[in-house]
Every structure is written in C-alpha cells, then in structure tokens.
Enzyme design. Structure first.
Site, PDB file in Angstrom:
ATOM      1  N   GLU A 462      13.828   6.074  48.963  1.00 45.56           N
ATOM      2  CA  GLU A 462      13.044   6.750  47.924  1.00 45.56           C
ATOM      3  C   GLU A 462      13.954   7.273  46.823  1.00 45.56           C
ATOM      4  O   GLU A 462      13.582   7.298  45.653  1.00 45.56           O
ATOM      5  CB  GLU A 462      12.204   7.887  48.526  1.00 45.56           C
ATOM      6  CG  GLU A 462      11.167   7.425  49.552  1.00 45.56           C
ATOM      7  CD  GLU A 462      10.321   6.248  49.102  1.00 45.56           C
ATOM      8  OE1 GLU A 462      10.092   6.089  47.888  1.00 45.56           O
ATOM      9  OE2 GLU A 462       9.899   5.453  49.970  1.00 45.56           O
ATOM     10  N   HIS A 465      14.485   4.595  44.281  1.00 46.33           N
ATOM     11  CA  HIS A 465      13.399   4.569  43.288  1.00 46.33           C
ATOM     12  C   HIS A 465      13.589   5.704  42.285  1.00 46.33           C
ATOM     13  O   HIS A 465      13.410   5.529  41.079  1.00 46.33           O
ATOM     14  CB  HIS A 465      12.044   4.773  43.971  1.00 46.33           C
ATOM     15  CG  HIS A 465      11.534   3.574  44.718  1.00 46.33           C
ATOM     16  ND1 HIS A 465      11.420   2.333  44.146  1.00 46.33           N
ATOM     17  CD2 HIS A 465      11.075   3.458  45.991  1.00 46.33           C
ATOM     18  CE1 HIS A 465      10.909   1.495  45.046  1.00 46.33           C
ATOM     19  NE2 HIS A 465      10.704   2.147  46.170  1.00 46.33           N
ATOM     20  N   HIS A 468      16.114   4.996  39.654  1.00 46.65           N
ATOM     21  CA  HIS A 468      15.596   4.021  38.685  1.00 46.65           C
ATOM     22  C   HIS A 468      14.779   4.747  37.613  1.00 46.65           C
ATOM     23  O   HIS A 468      14.854   4.431  36.433  1.00 46.65           O
ATOM     24  CB  HIS A 468      14.717   3.022  39.448  1.00 46.65           C
ATOM     25  CG  HIS A 468      14.561   1.687  38.786  1.00 46.65           C
ATOM     26  ND1 HIS A 468      13.704   0.737  39.267  1.00 46.65           N
ATOM     27  CD2 HIS A 468      15.122   1.138  37.691  1.00 46.65           C
ATOM     28  CE1 HIS A 468      13.767  -0.333  38.502  1.00 46.65           C
ATOM     29  NE2 HIS A 468      14.612  -0.114  37.536  1.00 46.65           N
TER      30      HIS A 468
HETATM   31 ZN   LIG Z   1       9.916   1.502  47.981  1.00 46.55          ZN
END
Ligand SMILES: [Zn+2]
Length: 672
Positions: A462, A465, A468
């Site tokens: 996580e 992510h 990002h």
């Molecule tokens: Zn994911």
C-alpha cells in the site's frame, strides 16, 4: 453555506463532517460545475488554458469534496452516512455520464487536439487524448434515446455495486462464534485468543467471541487444531452474502451479480464494444482479450505442474485427502517443518512502530524524502495518524493518513486512496494527500501490534501505491499520481515495493524483537527468504483462478442466456485449480474486486503488473537495492510521471527494453 465539505482548507475537517452535509455539498458542487461547463461552452472557450484548465480544476474540486465521504463510508460506516452516500451515488454517476456524453464539450476537446496538439507538452496531450477516449467510452456519439439508456445503465450499475458491498459488509458483521470452552481454541495464537476474550467482555458475554474479520478468519484457518471450528469459519466466510451457509439467503448477492454482468455487457455494446472485457481493455495496457487470455493461460501452463506437486506433497504430509479448510492449517505446519519457520514465530520481530520506521528509512534511502508524524493534524479515529512527506530540502511534498487496525464498521482488506490530488493549474495549487488503510490486529494492552511478514508485505504494497500518488510531479490532476494510469500498470509501484521487504539489506531495518529489540536473526532471515517460493505454484494458480474467472465471465457473457457464474467458475477450476472447493463454496458472492470494485475484467492486472514489478526490481538486483542511479530512474520514469505518459513507454524508458516474464518466474521459484 457553512458546509465543511465545501471548505478550501488543505485537509478535511473530519470532526465537523456530518452525514447531513453530504448531499447538500454534492448537489451544490454538481450545480456549480454544470453551470461552469455551460458558461464555458456558451462563451466558445477554446484551447488548453481556457477550456481544459477550468475543467480540470472543476474535477479537482469535486474529487476533493467527495473523497472524505467515500473514505469515511469505507472506514467509519454508519447508517446515516451510508444512506447519505447512497443517495449521492446516482447523482454522481448521472453527472459523470452527462459530461462524458456532452457532444459540444467533446467537440471542444477535439478542437484543442486539432489546433494545439502539436504545441502541447506530452502531459497535456495525454490529458486531451484520455478525455477524447473517455467521451467515446461514455457513448458520446449515440443518438439521444440510446444515450439516455447508457446513462440509466450507469446509474443502476452504481447502486447495484454499492448494494453488493453492503451485503458483504452486513453478512460479515452478522456472523460471530461464541466459544465457551477454551480447549476449542487450541492452536490459536495468544493475541487472537486475547482479542476474542476482549470482544466477549465488550459484548457482555462469557467466554471468547470470534468475529468474522480477516485477521480472525486467517488465524482460525491457519492455526485452529479443531477441524470443526476451521470448517465452520470457512463455511461462514465463503458463503457470505449468498444463498448458502449460516445466513443463507439473507444478503444474497446472487441476483445482483447476474444483473451487474448484464448491465456492463449492455453498456459495452452501446459504446461499440462486443463485450465488457473489450470495453475494459480500452483503458488498459493489454491490447485485446486474446492477449490477456494467452498471458493467463501461459502462466497457468508454467505454474500448474508445480502447484500439483506442492498439493500432492501437502496431502502426503497430512497423510490424508485435504479439504479446502485444511489447506492453510497443514501448509503452515509443513512450512514450519520444512523451513523451521512459522508466521506467528516471526510476529514478535515485526512490531508495527519498528516496521514503519524501517519502511520510512527505505523510502528515504531510495528517493531522498523524509516522512514525519504530524500529531496536530485532525484525524477521524484515535487509531489514525497523519504523516507529512518532506523533500530533500525540507519542503513539504504531500502527506497521508495512516489507518492500520481492524475495527467494527471498517471495510476489510487494505488499500490506498486519494484524499487530495496534486494540482498546479490556473492559480489552484495543492499537494497530494493519501489515505493508507490496512486491517491489522490492534495492539493488545501496552503491546504494540505485531505483524506477520505477510502483513509487512501488505504495508509495503500500500505504501508503494502511496508513493505513486505522493511523489508525482504532474500538475494536471487527471494524470497526476495514480490517475490516468492504466489499471493493469497501477499495481507496478505497489508490488515493486513488496520486493524490498524480502531483502537482506532491508529486513534488519524493519525488524526488532518486541522484547529483546534484536533484529531478525540471520538464520531466520534466510529461512524467511526461502519461504518466499514455498507453495508458489499453488498461490499462482489461485490468483489465475480468480483472474480467468473474472475475465471469461465478462468476455463470454451473452444477453440471450443467464450469466454463467457457477459454470464459468467450475470450468476455470477444472483447468487451473488444485485445491478442491466444496460444493457450498460461494466465493464469487463476496468477490468485491470484480463485482463492486474497479477490477471488473481487470483482475488479471495483478499478475500482469507483477511481471512488470518483478522485472523492474530486477534492475535493482543487478545494481544494488539502494543504488541511487537506479532509484532515481525509477522515480523519474515511473513514480513521478503518474498517468502523464504511455505505461509501456515509461517502462521501456526505465528498463531499456520491454517487460519479460522470466524475472517473475525466477522470483517465484518457477523458472525451468
Ligand atoms: Zn494494490
């Protein structure tokens, strides 16, 4: 209007948000946005600056107001909030479809492309290209009555999907198991027993109360010596929201699933696609259904023999035929015997504060950013903390809310979501803010929560992510961070991050025994690493089962016959699965990724992106996991660029070639 959801403050004022604010705020924003679009079209606003920038700012404003609502609905569900949220879904869907079907707006974007295309930067060109594609996907050029039908389909789909989620949540919370005799809990880890004890006390009952949340379910299936208890939990879990099991028929998702598939198919047809699988791929990296099916079938051919060997070995070890509810239990014992390692024995080495501090160190060494807690920021629950991300020069780059523990009224699983997106356009500026959510066991008494290594991987995932979203340098919100990234590439940064949590260089940074503070001893570290490929074949075919089921279900749907849900699942299982599911298994009824989340005809994305992430990590294995030049290229080509460029081009720029499948096979121990 004094509505906290309409405030311009950098972060949501959670304490002030009430369910009664939700619908008025949304209606006000949608009205304002509609009026703005009409005014733009009326004044013949043309070009990037006069047309696209105001529209992007408008989207940003809406996303930002809605984000805390969707988030709180997921993590602090209440009847009032749920009702408000549900009342808004059709409004929101209608609005998006209406914009997507606005021919004049589409023509105005087309003029931007025609007149300014050559002079726009790559980020701007991508925004315009995506917008034109999305107009097409919303049926912009359909005649009026078919447009109207498309809108109706989208609205019904949104509420059917929301209902699917509610059924799963309600069915999950409705079931629990009160244990009167502690002997029945034999084998369960002490923290799970303690939690059950506390839960019973909180409910004013004697004994031990086991809820059906993910950590409890995993603990029972993996550790409970009592086979009847394991079977009972398994049955409750895999029959949730179905016509079978302990609450048979009470929250049955069966009819909704058939309806959702039919709605998707019809919408795809209207937009000019043969089926929803093709529609889904219009926004993805994979080119067509054949490419996806070939990819999944190739992986199945490569992994099934290993899976069969592993399962046969497990049955030999157990000295009997295994039912589905026995697999985790005996696997854990076999893993223990073979590798002298158990998930629970590792837990004390991964106290949450240490794991987090180590994770922040890894991120600092890779990308130069520092992460610091900001306790003064208002949060929505005492479990939640806010952190700020600071650049090398100390300048704030973004922040995130960290919500890591399971609790009632919180959705299962782990995810990252956008709280605020990055924007720098036409005088509007904001830094990205994320929500990072997991469902780890809460701390017991004074002791910090201790994670299994699997949970450590979830946290790294996580966080990938999150990076990002948070490290993006893109100024236009619709392609900043994870926005505009094809769904089958969006798991690249997250699965990539997991690799670090397996490495010699990183494990000492994230482990410290909760009592002795010793890092993970080297011998255990080596055994942990060896466990990575343990049952890799079985794990792979399980993911392939989900992916093939999802993709075929959407690709093979035909409106002239009932959806073949059970039949497709049975065929896929015959082709790839090695563990026999019992007849009562209704796992599709709680398969939220596909029926209510964003993974419809897209579950293959996990494996697809795993190929990308394993191959990307290969560059770090070649040059050193903290190699500054490699990390700098990953940051510059992938993380900072968000959806502002073609995903394959970005990968090729980073890796110097197209992705290859072999690094994943090597990582899983499946290479020939
Ligand atoms: Zn994911």
């Amino acid at each position: 209007m004094n509505n906290p959801l309409l405030s311009d403050a950098p972060l949501p004022a959670f304490g002030a948000i009430d369910a009664s604010h939700v619908e008025p705020a949304l209606r006000a924003l949608l009205d304002a946005n509609r009026a703005e679009v009409a005014a733009l079209l009326e004044s013949d606003a043309d070009g990037w600056d006069r047309l696209v920038v105001p529209i992007e700012r408008m989207h940003h404003r809406l996303a930002r107001a809605w984000s805390p609502v969707g988030h709180l609905n997921g993590v602090m569900n209440s009847d009032a909030l749920r009702a408000a949220y549900n009342a808004c879904l059709p409004l929101l869907t209608a609005y998006h479809t209406e914009l997507g079907q606005n021919e004049r707006l589409c023509a105005a974007y087309q003029r931007v492309a025609d007149r300014e295309g050559a002079s726009l930067g790559p980020e701007q060109r991508k925004v315009v290209e995506n917008a034109l594609r999305d107009f097409r996907l919303a049926g912009v050029s359909l005649p009026p009555e078919r447009k109207q039908r498309f809108r109706a389909l989208m609205e019904r789909l949104a509420s059917a999907q929301a209902k699917f989620d509610e059924n799963v949540l309600d069915a999950t919370h409705a079931w629990s198991r009160l244990v009167a005799d502690e002997a029945e809990l034999a084998g369960l880890p002490a923290h799970a027993v303690q939690r059950a004890r506390d839960a019973a006390a909180a409910a004013g009952q004697d004994g031990w109360l086991l809820a059906l949340d993910a950590p409890t379910y995993q603990a029972v299936l993996t550790h409970a010596l009592s086979e009847p208890l394991r079977r009972e939990f398994y049955e409750a879990w895999v029959t949730r929201a179905s016509e079978r099991g302990p609450h048979a028929g009470q929250w049955d998702n069966g009819p909704l699933m058939a309806e959702i598939l039919a709605l998707r198919h019809e919408a795809a047809n209207l937009a000019g696609f043969a089926n929803f699988a093709e529609y889904s791929l219009a926004t993805k990296m994979a080119r067509d259904p054949a490419e996806v099916l070939d990819f999944l079938q190739r992986l199945a051919r490569l992994s099934r023999p290993a899976a069969e060997r592993e399962f046969a070995e497990l049955e030999r070890f157990a000295a009997r035929a295994l039912a589905a509810w026995d697999v985790a239990f005996y696997s854990e014992r076999l893993r223990h015997e073979r590798l002298q390692i158990s998930a629970e024995a590792l837990r004390p080495y991964f106290p949450l504060p240490r794991v987090l501090a180590g994770l922040f160190t890894v991120v600092h060494r890779l990308y130069g950013v520092r992460i610091v807690a900001k306790p003064a920021v208002e949060v929505y629950h005492p479990d939640v903390r806010f952190f700020e991300v600071l650049d090398r020069d100390g300048a704030p780059r973004g922040g995130f809310f960290l919500d890591l523990h399971a609790r009632p009224k919180k959705r299962d699983g782990a995810w990252m979501d956008e709280c605020v997106g990055r924007i720098r356009l036409g005088g509007t500026c904001s830094q990205p803010v994320a929500y990072l959510v997991c469902n780890f066991s809460p701390p017991v008494g004074e002791r910090p929560s201790q994670l299994t290594h699997h949970e450590v991987l979830t946290l790294f995932h996580e966080f990938g992510h999150g990076l990002h979203h948070l490290l993006t340098r893109v100024d236009t919100p619709s392609v900043a961070g994870i926005n505009g990234v094809p769904w089958d590439a969006v798991e690249l940064p997250s699965q990539f991050m997991e690799n670090f949590a397996w490495r010699d260089e990183v494990l000492p940074l994230i482990s410290a025994h909760v009592e002795t503070h010793e890092p993970l001893p080297h011998a255990m570290l080596e055994r942990l690493q060896a466990s990575r490929s343990f049952q890799a074949g079985m794990q792979t075919v399980r993911q392939l089962e989900f992916a093939l089921f999802d993709f075929r279900l959407h690709a093979e749907f035909r409106p002239d016959r009932p959806a073949r849900i059970a039949e497709t699942l049975a065929e896929v299982r015959d082709a790839v699965a090695v563990v026999r599911a019992p007849e009562f298994n209704r796992f599709p009824h709680s398969f939220q990724h596909v029926f209510s989340g964003g993974y419809a005809a897209g579950y293959y994305s996990y494996k697809w992106a795993e190929v990308l992430s394993a191959d990307a990590f290969g560059a770090f294995e070649e040059h050193g996991v903290f190699d500054p030049a490699t990390a700098g290229r990953f940051l510059g080509s992938i993380l900072e660029r968000g959806g502002s460029r073609d995903a394959m081009e970005a990968f090729v720029e980073f890796r110097g070639r197209r992705p290859e499948i072999e690094p994943l096979l090597r990582q899983m121990g499946l290479a020939a």
